[in-house]
Design an enzyme around this catalytic site. Structure first.
Site, PDB file in Angstrom:
ATOM      1  N   ALA A 273       0.894  -1.311   0.014  1.00  0.00           N
ATOM      2  CA  ALA A 273      -0.083   0.292  -0.052  1.00  0.00           C
ATOM      3  C   ALA A 273       0.913   1.266  -0.077  1.00  0.00           C
ATOM      4  O   ALA A 273       0.170   2.400  -0.348  1.00  0.00           O
ATOM      5  CB  ALA A 273      -0.830   0.350   1.298  1.00  0.00           C
ATOM      6  N   PHE A 382      -2.791  -5.295  25.382  1.00  0.00           N
ATOM      7  CA  PHE A 382      -1.497  -5.762  26.138  1.00  0.00           C
ATOM      8  C   PHE A 382      -1.884  -5.778  27.666  1.00  0.00           C
ATOM      9  O   PHE A 382      -2.398  -5.014  28.174  1.00  0.00           O
ATOM     10  CB  PHE A 382      -0.367  -4.802  25.711  1.00  0.00           C
ATOM     11  CG  PHE A 382       0.144  -5.061  24.262  1.00  0.00           C
ATOM     12  CD1 PHE A 382       1.266  -5.680  24.033  1.00  0.00           C
ATOM     13  CD2 PHE A 382      -0.793  -4.580  22.969  1.00  0.00           C
ATOM     14  CE1 PHE A 382       1.784  -6.028  22.523  1.00  0.00           C
ATOM     15  CE2 PHE A 382      -0.254  -4.655  21.797  1.00  0.00           C
ATOM     16  CZ  PHE A 382       1.093  -5.470  21.688  1.00  0.00           C
ATOM     17  N   TRP A 410      -5.119 -12.368  19.863  1.00  0.00           N
ATOM     18  CA  TRP A 410      -3.632 -12.974  19.907  1.00  0.00           C
ATOM     19  C   TRP A 410      -3.571 -13.956  20.858  1.00  0.00           C
ATOM     20  O   TRP A 410      -2.982 -15.082  20.456  1.00  0.00           O
ATOM     21  CB  TRP A 410      -2.661 -11.697  19.838  1.00  0.00           C
ATOM     22  CG  TRP A 410      -1.188 -12.247  19.800  1.00  0.00           C
ATOM     23  CD1 TRP A 410      -0.650 -11.982  18.635  1.00  0.00           C
ATOM     24  CD2 TRP A 410      -0.406 -12.799  20.722  1.00  0.00           C
ATOM     25  NE1 TRP A 410       0.845 -12.827  18.761  1.00  0.00           N
ATOM     26  CE2 TRP A 410       0.787 -12.904  20.152  1.00  0.00           C
ATOM     27  CE3 TRP A 410      -0.505 -13.074  22.144  1.00  0.00           C
ATOM     28  CZ2 TRP A 410       1.865 -13.677  20.721  1.00  0.00           C
ATOM     29  CZ3 TRP A 410       0.519 -13.535  22.848  1.00  0.00           C
ATOM     30  CH2 TRP A 410       1.894 -13.930  22.073  1.00  0.00           C
TER      31      TRP A 410
END
Length: 556
Positions: A273, A382, A410
């Site tokens: 991109a 996180f 994740w």
């Protein structure tokens, strides 16, 4: 901690006919490449009896940072989550380039428990699509030099040959070269150079073509250079398009694989991109929409690059229309945009976070105001993120009427993105309200001005006199209706990669323009951008290895 590739190697892979069955794809359309990946024979596909037009979900992100955002991981996690809540879904992704795999990234198939498989194969040669694109591109380069050697009947000006060569490796030494050395038998000496395969116009053509016939038509329209009288010379005049299409006959077929949770995924094409248009193929996206109720796709880098090109190039040319957009961010990345040092990102800093939120706010503004799409912010969580930081992001986005969904895919796979899936279903319920940033009839210069001021927040645009003159010449030659593809740094709204956050009032400067008459857009290259990347001081290649049993390590 278990690495991404270790997680992938331990996963159970379903037979490809079971994955195809989830999309009601007939087994006879599968052309297996080993046991766990397949090409889809377009001539043997049939529309299901209840042919549908699924809802298209576009995943984009804030401006990328060294802290990481997780756009591909979120795309995969969202697809898995939609499957978990009972939706028919297909994921559409680009193929990774081996240049970044051995350079900066080390892999591009998601991460943790949100990955596509087979991870090592996809990151490396996969089904050979990039090799086919490189071969077709370089065949045209060879035909050009052979034409010169055989008498140059078309009158090509050696100083105005624009078709370079390509290689799927980061190699800065090949950016500018001289070919034809060694005497008369080796052709005419002239300046040349290499781009990376993902910057090839052939890659763009493959990803924008609607069929094999359209592919061949576009290949014939490639402008390879100019005669001394200024007239363009095309690949069709060199009788190259037939042989090029033969080399691409397998590459145009979409690739079917699966996620760790066995969600179908079509991975096909791979333009960057920052130097190209950043989207997977039109063929794969359309196919997915005909066979699934929800199609989750991503566009490269931030919403100022990938999402803009997805809309202003891919959607403009194909008629595709996203129904909703997901903007991926992390607390860590937002603090980095706010000026916090990379080493200090685990520490709470509401002041840095507040400053960095301007980047997210601008991307949300672009998606909702300029692209006209409803959006949601997917905040990859996180363990160091504090409740005060999370609350600040949610409050800030609430002022723009946008919901923030905390995601843990994740670590938890699709289960960690179920809340995001429900919000996406809600947003996508209405018909698409997508808008284009500029109109076909705008001049090329006005298209750049509208894009730069609206999406990048620039006050003005600039270019050397020769670039302006070239754009005007293309305008006069009938190419003015083409969309533009701006090649700029992905790390900033400006052309300065070190400029974090948002800087209003800057000037966007274009240093070079390239006509892509086959892809049907014009590339405008800004300062600081190379279409052949170099390797970093510590390339990922240093840690990638294979053992005696053939197990690959070091991909992430």
């Amino acid at each position: 901690m278990t690495s991404d590739i270790e997680i992938a190697q331990q996963a159970r892979i379903l037979p490809m006919d079971e994955i195809a069955a989830k999309l009601n794809l007939p087994a006879e359309a599968l052309e297996l490449y080993g046991a766990n990946k397949s090409k889809l024979n377009l001539h043997k596909l049939r529309l299901p009896a209840d042919a549908r037009q699924g809802r298209l979900i576009l995943v984009s992100a804030i401006s990328p940072t060294p802290a990481g955002e997780g756009k591909t991981t979120t795309t995969i996690g969202l697809g898995d989550a939609l499957q978990r809540i009972g939706k028919s879904v297909c994921i559409c992704l680009r193929e990774p380039s081996m240049g970044p795999v051995f350079g900066m990234k080390g892999g591009a198939t998601g991460g943790g428990h949100a990955q596509v498989m087979p991870m090592a194969d996809i990151n490396l040669h996969f089904t050979g699509d990039f090799a086919a694109i490189a071969a077709a591109h370089n065949l045209l380069a060879a035909l050009i030099d052979n034409h010169l050697h055989q008498g140059n009947a078309l009158g090509l000006d050696l100083r105005r040959i624009t078709w370079r060569r390509v290689l799927d490796t980061n190699d800065r030494a090949l950016r500018q070269i001289v070919v034809g050395l060694g005497g008369k038998a080796n052709g005419y000496p002239r300046e040349d150079g290499f781009d990376i395969v993902v910057a090839s116009e052939v890659m763009a053509i493959l990803c924008l073509a609607s069929s094999l016939a359209d592919l061949k038509r576009r290949l014939g329209n490639i402008v390879v250079g100019y005669r001394t009288d200024g007239q363009a010379v095309t690949a069709g005049q060199l009788q190259a398009q037939g042989a090029m299409a033969v080399l691409l006959k397998e590459a145009i077929k979409p690739n079917l694989v699966q996620t760790l949770e066995h969600t179908p995924a079509l991975i096909h094409g791979g333009p960057f991109a920052n130097i190209a248009h950043g989207c997977n193929s039109v063929v794969a996206t359309r196919l997915a929409l005909q066979h699934a109720d929800y199609v989750v796709t991503e566009a490269g880098f931030g919403a100022d690059l990938g999402a803009e090109k997805f809309i202003d190039i891919k959607c403009r040319k194909s008629g595709l229309r996203p129904h909703a957009c997901v903007i991926v961010a992390t607390i860590r990345a937002l603090k980095y945009h706010g000026g916090q040092a990379l080493s200090a990102l685990p520490q709470e800093s509401l002041s840095a976070l507040k400053q960095g939120l301007a980047n997210l706010q601008k991307h949300v503004e672009n998606v909702s105001t300029h692209y006209g799409l409803p959006c949601v912010v997917a905040l990859n969580r996180f363990s160091q993120d504090t409740e005060a930081e999370l609350a600040l992001v949610q409050a800030c986005m609430a002022e723009q009427g946008v919901k923030v969904v905390l995601c843990t895919h994740w670590a938890d796979g699709g289960a960690g993105a179920e809340m995001l899936a429900h919000e996406v279903v809600r947003l996508a319920a209405a018909e698409s309200t997508m808008r284009l940033v500029y109109a076909d009839e705008d001049t090329l210069w006005e298209k750049l001005r509208k894009l730069a001021t609206a999406v990048y927040g620039a006050a003005d645009i600039a270019a050397p006199a020769q670039v302006k003159a070239q754009l005007q010449a293309w305008q006069d030659a009938g190419y003015g209706h083409y969309p533009i593809c701006v090649a700029k740094t992905p790390y900033s709204f400006t052309t300065d990669a070190a400029q974090r956050g948002v800087l209003a009032g800057h000037t966007l400067t274009v240093r070079e323009a390239r006509l892509c008459a086959g892809a049907e857009f014009i590339v405008l290259i800004c300062d600081g951008v190379n279409t052949m990347p170099g390797l970093p001081a510590e390339p990922a290649a240093h840690r990638i290895d294979i053992d005696d049993q053939g197990n690959v390590s070091g991909l992430s």
